[in-house]
Design a protein around this motif. Structure first.
Motif, PDB file in Angstrom:
ATOM      1  N   VAL A  56      -6.593  -4.157  -5.913  1.00 49.12           N
ATOM      2  CA  VAL A  56      -6.543  -4.289  -4.461  1.00 49.12           C
ATOM      3  C   VAL A  56      -7.084  -3.017  -3.825  1.00 49.12           C
ATOM      4  O   VAL A  56      -6.742  -1.907  -4.230  1.00 49.12           O
ATOM      5  CB  VAL A  56      -5.111  -4.584  -3.959  1.00 49.12           C
ATOM      6  CG1 VAL A  56      -4.117  -3.497  -4.379  1.00 49.12           C
ATOM      7  CG2 VAL A  56      -5.097  -4.753  -2.439  1.00 49.12           C
ATOM      8  N   GLY A  57      -7.980  -3.197  -2.857  1.00 46.63           N
ATOM      9  CA  GLY A  57      -8.503  -2.064  -2.118  1.00 46.63           C
ATOM     10  C   GLY A  57      -7.550  -1.663  -1.007  1.00 46.63           C
ATOM     11  O   GLY A  57      -7.133  -2.510  -0.203  1.00 46.63           O
ATOM     12  N   VAL A  58      -7.200  -0.397  -0.965  1.00 51.03           N
ATOM     13  CA  VAL A  58      -6.238   0.117   0.024  1.00 51.03           C
ATOM     14  C   VAL A  58      -6.953   1.111   0.922  1.00 51.03           C
ATOM     15  O   VAL A  58      -7.580   2.056   0.437  1.00 51.03           O
ATOM     16  CB  VAL A  58      -5.046   0.804  -0.674  1.00 51.03           C
ATOM     17  CG1 VAL A  58      -4.058   1.340   0.358  1.00 51.03           C
ATOM     18  CG2 VAL A  58      -4.364  -0.151  -1.638  1.00 51.03           C
TER      19      VAL A  58
ATOM     20  N   SER B 252      -4.792  -2.520   9.098  1.00 50.06           N
ATOM     21  CA  SER B 252      -3.851  -3.645   9.163  1.00 50.06           C
ATOM     22  C   SER B 252      -4.254  -4.747   8.189  1.00 50.06           C
ATOM     23  O   SER B 252      -3.407  -5.336   7.513  1.00 50.06           O
ATOM     24  CB  SER B 252      -3.786  -4.198  10.589  1.00 50.06           C
ATOM     25  OG  SER B 252      -5.059  -4.684  10.998  1.00 50.06           O
ATOM     26  N   ALA B 253      -5.560  -5.034   8.112  1.00 46.78           N
ATOM     27  CA  ALA B 253      -6.015  -6.037   7.146  1.00 46.78           C
ATOM     28  C   ALA B 253      -5.781  -5.545   5.723  1.00 46.78           C
ATOM     29  O   ALA B 253      -5.446  -6.327   4.828  1.00 46.78           O
ATOM     30  CB  ALA B 253      -7.497  -6.351   7.363  1.00 46.78           C
ATOM     31  N   GLY B 254      -5.946  -4.239   5.510  1.00 46.02           N
ATOM     32  CA  GLY B 254      -5.679  -3.674   4.194  1.00 46.02           C
ATOM     33  C   GLY B 254      -4.219  -3.824   3.803  1.00 46.02           C
ATOM     34  O   GLY B 254      -3.897  -4.084   2.641  1.00 46.02           O
ATOM     35  N   ALA B 255      -3.318  -3.663   4.773  1.00 38.74           N
ATOM     36  CA  ALA B 255      -1.888  -3.823   4.502  1.00 38.74           C
ATOM     37  C   ALA B 255      -1.571  -5.260   4.106  1.00 38.74           C
ATOM     38  O   ALA B 255      -0.787  -5.507   3.177  1.00 38.74           O
ATOM     39  CB  ALA B 255      -1.073  -3.416   5.731  1.00 38.74           C
TER      40      ALA B 255
ATOM     41  N   SER C  33       0.364   6.132  -0.991  1.00 37.28           N
ATOM     42  CA  SER C  33       1.809   6.012  -1.192  1.00 37.28           C
ATOM     43  C   SER C  33       2.463   5.250  -0.045  1.00 37.28           C
ATOM     44  O   SER C  33       3.341   4.400  -0.257  1.00 37.28           O
ATOM     45  CB  SER C  33       2.432   7.408  -1.320  1.00 37.28           C
ATOM     46  OG  SER C  33       1.968   8.066  -2.486  1.00 37.28           O
ATOM     47  N   GLU C  34       2.034   5.549   1.172  1.00 35.76           N
ATOM     48  CA  GLU C  34       2.604   4.861   2.335  1.00 35.76           C
ATOM     49  C   GLU C  34       2.242   3.375   2.333  1.00 35.76           C
ATOM     50  O   GLU C  34       3.053   2.521   2.710  1.00 35.76           O
ATOM     51  CB  GLU C  34       2.113   5.525   3.617  1.00 35.76           C
ATOM     52  CG  GLU C  34       2.685   6.933   3.829  1.00 35.76           C
ATOM     53  CD  GLU C  34       2.060   7.648   5.012  1.00 35.76           C
ATOM     54  OE1 GLU C  34       1.098   7.091   5.602  1.00 35.76           O
ATOM     55  OE2 GLU C  34       2.523   8.756   5.350  1.00 35.76           O
ATOM     56  N   ALA C  35       1.018   3.051   1.896  1.00 32.56           N
ATOM     57  CA  ALA C  35       0.594   1.657   1.867  1.00 32.56           C
ATOM     58  C   ALA C  35       1.381   0.847   0.839  1.00 32.56           C
ATOM     59  O   ALA C  35       1.582  -0.365   1.013  1.00 32.56           O
ATOM     60  CB  ALA C  35      -0.901   1.574   1.555  1.00 32.56           C
ATOM     61  N   LEU C  36       1.832   1.509  -0.226  1.00 35.30           N
ATOM     62  CA  LEU C  36       2.571   0.816  -1.283  1.00 35.30           C
ATOM     63  C   LEU C  36       4.078   0.881  -1.091  1.00 35.30           C
ATOM     64  O   LEU C  36       4.826   0.256  -1.857  1.00 35.30           O
ATOM     65  CB  LEU C  36       2.209   1.418  -2.645  1.00 35.30           C
ATOM     66  CG  LEU C  36       0.746   1.297  -3.074  1.00 35.30           C
ATOM     67  CD1 LEU C  36       0.546   1.978  -4.424  1.00 35.30           C
ATOM     68  CD2 LEU C  36       0.307  -0.161  -3.151  1.00 35.30           C
TER      69      LEU C  36
ATOM     70  N   VAL D  83       6.785  -5.340 -11.673  1.00 34.43           N
ATOM     71  CA  VAL D  83       5.333  -5.223 -11.649  1.00 34.43           C
ATOM     72  C   VAL D  83       4.908  -3.802 -12.010  1.00 34.43           C
ATOM     73  O   VAL D  83       5.418  -2.827 -11.449  1.00 34.43           O
ATOM     74  CB  VAL D  83       4.774  -5.593 -10.254  1.00 34.43           C
ATOM     75  CG1 VAL D  83       3.282  -5.287 -10.174  1.00 34.43           C
ATOM     76  CG2 VAL D  83       5.043  -7.061  -9.958  1.00 34.43           C
ATOM     77  N   LYS D  84       3.973  -3.692 -12.927  1.00 38.47           N
ATOM     78  CA  LYS D  84       3.429  -2.393 -13.299  1.00 38.47           C
ATOM     79  C   LYS D  84       2.279  -2.049 -12.362  1.00 38.47           C
ATOM     80  O   LYS D  84       1.295  -2.781 -12.272  1.00 38.47           O
ATOM     81  CB  LYS D  84       2.929  -2.419 -14.747  1.00 38.47           C
ATOM     82  CG  LYS D  84       2.389  -1.079 -15.236  1.00 38.47           C
ATOM     83  CD  LYS D  84       1.933  -1.161 -16.682  1.00 38.47           C
ATOM     84  CE  LYS D  84       1.363   0.175 -17.156  1.00 38.47           C
ATOM     85  NZ  LYS D  84       0.893   0.086 -18.559  1.00 38.47           N
ATOM     86  N   VAL D  85       2.418  -0.921 -11.639  1.00 38.95           N
ATOM     87  CA  VAL D  85       1.439  -0.518 -10.635  1.00 38.95           C
ATOM     88  C   VAL D  85       0.711   0.738 -11.087  1.00 38.95           C
ATOM     89  O   VAL D  85       1.337   1.751 -11.401  1.00 38.95           O
ATOM     90  CB  VAL D  85       2.117  -0.254  -9.270  1.00 38.95           C
ATOM     91  CG1 VAL D  85       1.065   0.114  -8.221  1.00 38.95           C
ATOM     92  CG2 VAL D  85       2.914  -1.467  -8.819  1.00 38.95           C
ATOM     93  N   LYS D  86      -0.602   0.659 -11.106  1.00 40.73           N
ATOM     94  CA  LYS D  86      -1.419   1.843 -11.366  1.00 40.73           C
ATOM     95  C   LYS D  86      -2.036   2.282 -10.044  1.00 40.73           C
ATOM     96  O   LYS D  86      -2.711   1.514  -9.375  1.00 40.73           O
ATOM     97  CB  LYS D  86      -2.523   1.542 -12.378  1.00 40.73           C
ATOM     98  CG  LYS D  86      -3.440   2.743 -12.628  1.00 40.73           C
ATOM     99  CD  LYS D  86      -4.569   2.409 -13.592  1.00 40.73           C
ATOM    100  CE  LYS D  86      -5.503   3.610 -13.762  1.00 40.73           C
ATOM    101  NZ  LYS D  86      -6.633   3.300 -14.684  1.00 40.73           N
ATOM    102  N   ARG D  87      -1.812   3.528  -9.679  1.00 37.19           N
ATOM    103  CA  ARG D  87      -2.374   4.070  -8.444  1.00 37.19           C
ATOM    104  C   ARG D  87      -3.652   4.839  -8.772  1.00 37.19           C
ATOM    105  O   ARG D  87      -3.673   5.639  -9.706  1.00 37.19           O
ATOM    106  CB  ARG D  87      -1.375   4.994  -7.755  1.00 37.19           C
ATOM    107  CG  ARG D  87      -0.051   4.333  -7.457  1.00 37.19           C
ATOM    108  CD  ARG D  87       0.870   5.278  -6.703  1.00 37.19           C
ATOM    109  NE  ARG D  87       2.158   4.664  -6.443  1.00 37.19           N
ATOM    110  CZ  ARG D  87       2.958   5.010  -5.439  1.00 37.19           C
ATOM    111  NH1 ARG D  87       2.585   5.983  -4.615  1.00 37.19           N
ATOM    112  NH2 ARG D  87       4.105   4.395  -5.256  1.00 37.19           N
ATOM    113  N   ALA D  88      -4.693   4.581  -7.994  1.00 37.31           N
ATOM    114  CA  ALA D  88      -5.964   5.260  -8.228  1.00 37.31           C
ATOM    115  C   ALA D  88      -6.528   5.743  -6.894  1.00 37.31           C
ATOM    116  O   ALA D  88      -6.848   4.938  -6.026  1.00 37.31           O
ATOM    117  CB  ALA D  88      -6.950   4.315  -8.904  1.00 37.31           C
TER     118      ALA D  88
END
Length: 295
Positions: free
Chosen positions: A152-154, A158-161, A217-220, A230-235
């Motif tokens: 997912v592109g962050v 608002s659309a990204g959220a 971090s704020e978006a997630l 759920v396993k989340v990888k942050r990049a």
């Protein structure tokens, strides 16, 4: 959720792949599946019945019935437990599918239809729906879905959220990992105002990268608590957004993006990044419009 997945049926290879993907989505969501064909010929006063002296099964109406029957068989093969309905609607595909999206939680289309020009990666119907659809739009290529995580592109928009929300929902349905990717450059990263007015309006060394890490971090925030398994990888990548997402799509089973990012021009319903993903991503693409973008 409305409990309905809609898929456009046109008989093309990518259209049939879209039917299979839509059937899986309906099964995962516990939703109904509606197969929709936009039948434009009646509006153009073209004869629909048997052509003489052709065989009894000839004619446009019979052709459409065969297309729908094949699509229904594909859907039932993939998800026999899903309730499948068929709808042949008079009109051109752009208008018909946009109207259908009003009652759906997801619309699925193939990347290129029967009337697509050779060499184009994605057709006008997919691009139009991504911009104007009233629900998330999933665009599927002929090869269908592979393995790998959901990317997912962050970007903090608002659309990204809402794209992040959609991506976590998909991850939970599919039981896979998620890669939350935020790409930035010194040109698109916002500059924060200095605390001391006497200090020049410029970011200190390292401040940009720290700010972009904070944005991700704020978006997630809250999602990992909602989806603890759920396993989340942050990049966080110092690179162009389009290039980074296209590269990440090589190993993804689905790429999720917002329709418009934080750098988009007012009035545009589909941004340059989402358009680039529709044309160049190596996996299916889901485009999610923010509530503020809806007409």
């Amino acid at each position: 959720m409305s409990g309905l997945v809609v898929v456009g049926v046109d008989g093309s290879a990518s259209g049939l792949a879209a039917v299979e993907a839509a059937a899986r989505e309906a099964r995962w969501r516990g939703a109904g599946l509606r197969l929709v064909h936009a039948f434009i010929w009646p509006a153009m006063h073209v004869p629909l019945g048997r052509s003489f002296p052709g065989p009894p099964e000839s004619g446009l109406r019979n052709m459409v019935e065969r297309l729908m029957a094949e699509a229904q068989e594909r859907a039932r093969t993939v998800a026999p437990e899903v309730d499948v309905a068929r709808a042949v609607v008079t009109g051109e595909p752009l208008t018909v599918l946009e109207a259908q999206s009003r009652a759906a939680e997801l619309v699925v289309v193939g990347s290129r239809g029967m009337g697509g020009f050779v060499g184009l990666m994605v057709g006008s119907t997919a691009v139009h729906l991504a911009a104007h659809g009233r629900c998330p739009v999933l665009v599927v290529r002929e090869q269908g879905e592979g393995a790998g995580p959901i990317v997912v592109g962050v970007d903090g928009s608002s659309a990204g959220a809402e794209a992040v929300d959609f991506a976590f929902t998909e991850v939970a349905l599919r039981g896979v990992d998620i890669v939350a990717l935020h790409a930035w450059t010194t040109w698109n990263a916002p500059m924060t105002a200095p605390q001391d007015e006497a200090v020049p309006y410029a970011n200190e060394p390292g401040a940009l990268a720290a700010g972009e890490e904070r944005l991700l971090s704020e978006a997630l925030a809250g999602h990992q608590e909602t989806y603890p398994g759920v396993k989340v990888k942050r990049a966080v990548v110092h690179a162009g957004t389009r290039e980074a997402l296209i590269e990440a799509s090589r190993t993804a089973q689905l790429l999720v993006v917002g329709a418009r990012g934080r750098g988009g021009f007012a009035g545009l319903l589909l941004g340059s990044v989402s358009q680039a993903m529709l044309h160049h991503a190596h996996c299916p693409v889901a485009v999610v419009r923010g509530t503020a973008d809806s007409p």
